[in-house]
Scaffold this motif. Structure first.
Motif, PDB file in Angstrom:
ATOM      1  N   VAL A 220     -12.564  39.539  79.952  1.00  0.00           N
ATOM      2  CA  VAL A 220     -12.539  38.565  81.048  1.00  0.00           C
ATOM      3  C   VAL A 220     -12.235  39.272  82.366  1.00  0.00           C
ATOM      4  O   VAL A 220     -12.849  39.008  83.402  1.00  0.00           O
ATOM      5  CB  VAL A 220     -11.504  37.458  80.785  1.00  0.00           C
ATOM      6  N   GLY A 221     -11.264  40.187  82.328  1.00  0.00           N
ATOM      7  CA  GLY A 221     -10.849  40.924  83.519  1.00  0.00           C
ATOM      8  C   GLY A 221      -9.482  40.503  83.999  1.00  0.00           C
ATOM      9  O   GLY A 221      -9.289  39.362  84.437  1.00  0.00           O
ATOM     10  N   ILE A 256      -8.895  48.749  75.307  1.00  0.00           N
ATOM     11  CA  ILE A 256      -8.940  48.044  76.599  1.00  0.00           C
ATOM     12  C   ILE A 256      -9.728  48.860  77.613  1.00  0.00           C
ATOM     13  O   ILE A 256     -10.593  48.335  78.335  1.00  0.00           O
ATOM     14  CB  ILE A 256      -7.503  47.792  77.107  1.00  0.00           C
ATOM     15  N   PHE A 257      -9.462  50.156  77.678  1.00  0.00           N
ATOM     16  CA  PHE A 257     -10.161  50.990  78.642  1.00  0.00           C
ATOM     17  C   PHE A 257     -11.642  51.140  78.297  1.00  0.00           C
ATOM     18  O   PHE A 257     -12.494  51.225  79.195  1.00  0.00           O
ATOM     19  CB  PHE A 257      -9.476  52.344  78.770  1.00  0.00           C
ATOM     20  N   LEU A 263     -17.825  47.461  81.032  1.00  0.00           N
ATOM     21  CA  LEU A 263     -18.138  46.373  81.957  1.00  0.00           C
ATOM     22  C   LEU A 263     -18.014  46.787  83.412  1.00  0.00           C
ATOM     23  O   LEU A 263     -18.338  46.010  84.307  1.00  0.00           O
ATOM     24  CB  LEU A 263     -17.199  45.182  81.680  1.00  0.00           C
ATOM     25  N   LYS A 264     -17.440  47.999  83.627  1.00  0.00           N
ATOM     26  CA  LYS A 264     -17.193  48.503  84.985  1.00  0.00           C
ATOM     27  C   LYS A 264     -16.371  47.512  85.790  1.00  0.00           C
ATOM     28  O   LYS A 264     -16.696  47.198  86.950  1.00  0.00           O
ATOM     29  CB  LYS A 264     -18.515  48.821  85.691  1.00  0.00           C
TER      30      LYS A 264
END
Length: 265
Positions: A220-221, A256-257, A263-264
């Motif tokens: 999601v971010g 996570i990374f 997704l940049k």
């Protein structure tokens, strides 16, 4: 990526220092904005008989030792307004517990310190309601408009940890991460989101779902993550059932990374 991690509560010195030592590689990761997290007092334990921690004075001494030995920045909860000032003289981030996120005096006392403030969203609140705690902090700091950038500039974060769903269950609505990011940088609390509240005299949990929740939030971010961790969660004195073992923490951070890079974000 902001990462707040450490044991739920300050246990005996040797255990805490061992955990702090095992987190050293994460603190040295150039992509991580690292904070060591623990509580000097768990004031909202289910049972009167549950371990609460060493208390304010002894807790601050332990935090000071951790800072001096490892160079870590530290985040801890406060539950009473009078705790804000002395705690701010040692730690770097004051955390407002979820059950207390609407307590005006506590928020104002925290806002009067130079610390960053991590406000945990109450399990009983909609995401849009978290504009008001942010507003209390920003206005105390002389800022009238609530916005992501103003909160970032003034060290105010919001922390998602799920919503109460019926009795004894939490649900994480990923839309909350988007909605709250209008008001402030958002930290996703992956371990407390895996809690099963008030099962008997203690709060239970399911740590097996923590990596999945973290990966979803990464997709999601968000601006950062909160993980409680221990070298042996089975002996942790608080929140063991939803806590990540330290090796699993490192694996989850790598995932996570990988998602962030794909997704940049």
């Amino acid at each position: 990526m902001i990462i707040l991690t450490g044991p739920c509560v300050l246990e005996d010195r040797d255990k805490v220092m061992k955990i702090a030592e095992m987190l050293k590689p994460l603190s040295e990761n150039k992509r991580v904005d690292f904070y060591f997290k623990a509580s000097f007092d768990k004031a909202n334990r289910t049972s009167l008989n549950s371990f609460r921690g060493p208390g304010l004075d002894e807790g601050l001494k332990m935090f000071q030792e951790i800072k001096e030995q490892f160079g870590y920045r530290v985040v801890t909860d406060i539950h009473e307004s009078y705790q804000a000032k002395p705690t701010s003289e040692v730690v770097d981030v004051l955390q407002i517990p979820a059950f207390l996120c609407r307590q005006t005096d506590l928020l104002v006392a925290a806002a009067k310190t130079p610390c960053k403030i991590n406000i945990k969203k109450g399990q009983f609140l909609a995401a849009n309601s978290m504009k008001h705690p942010v507003e209390k902090v920003l206005k105390t700091r002389g800022v009238d408009e609530v916005s992501y950038q103003n909160s970032k500039d003034n060290g105010v974060w919001l922390c998602e940890r799920g919503n109460t769903f019926g009795y004894g269950a939490l649900v994480v609505d990923m839309k909350n991460l988007i909605a709250m990011r209008e008001f402030a940088p958002v930290i996703f609390d992956a371990t407390h989101s895996a809690q099963v509240p008030s099962t008997g005299e203690t709060t239970g949990g399911n740590s097996a779902i923590v990596p999945s929740l973290a990966r979803a939030a990464a997709a999601v971010g968000v601006d950062g993550f909160f993980f409680e961790t221990h070298y042996d969660p089975s002996i942790a004195l608080s929140d063991g059932p939803n806590m990540l073992q330290i090796d699993d923490l490192y694996k989850t951070v790598d995932e996570i990374f990988a998602i962030k890079d794909a997704l940049k974000l």
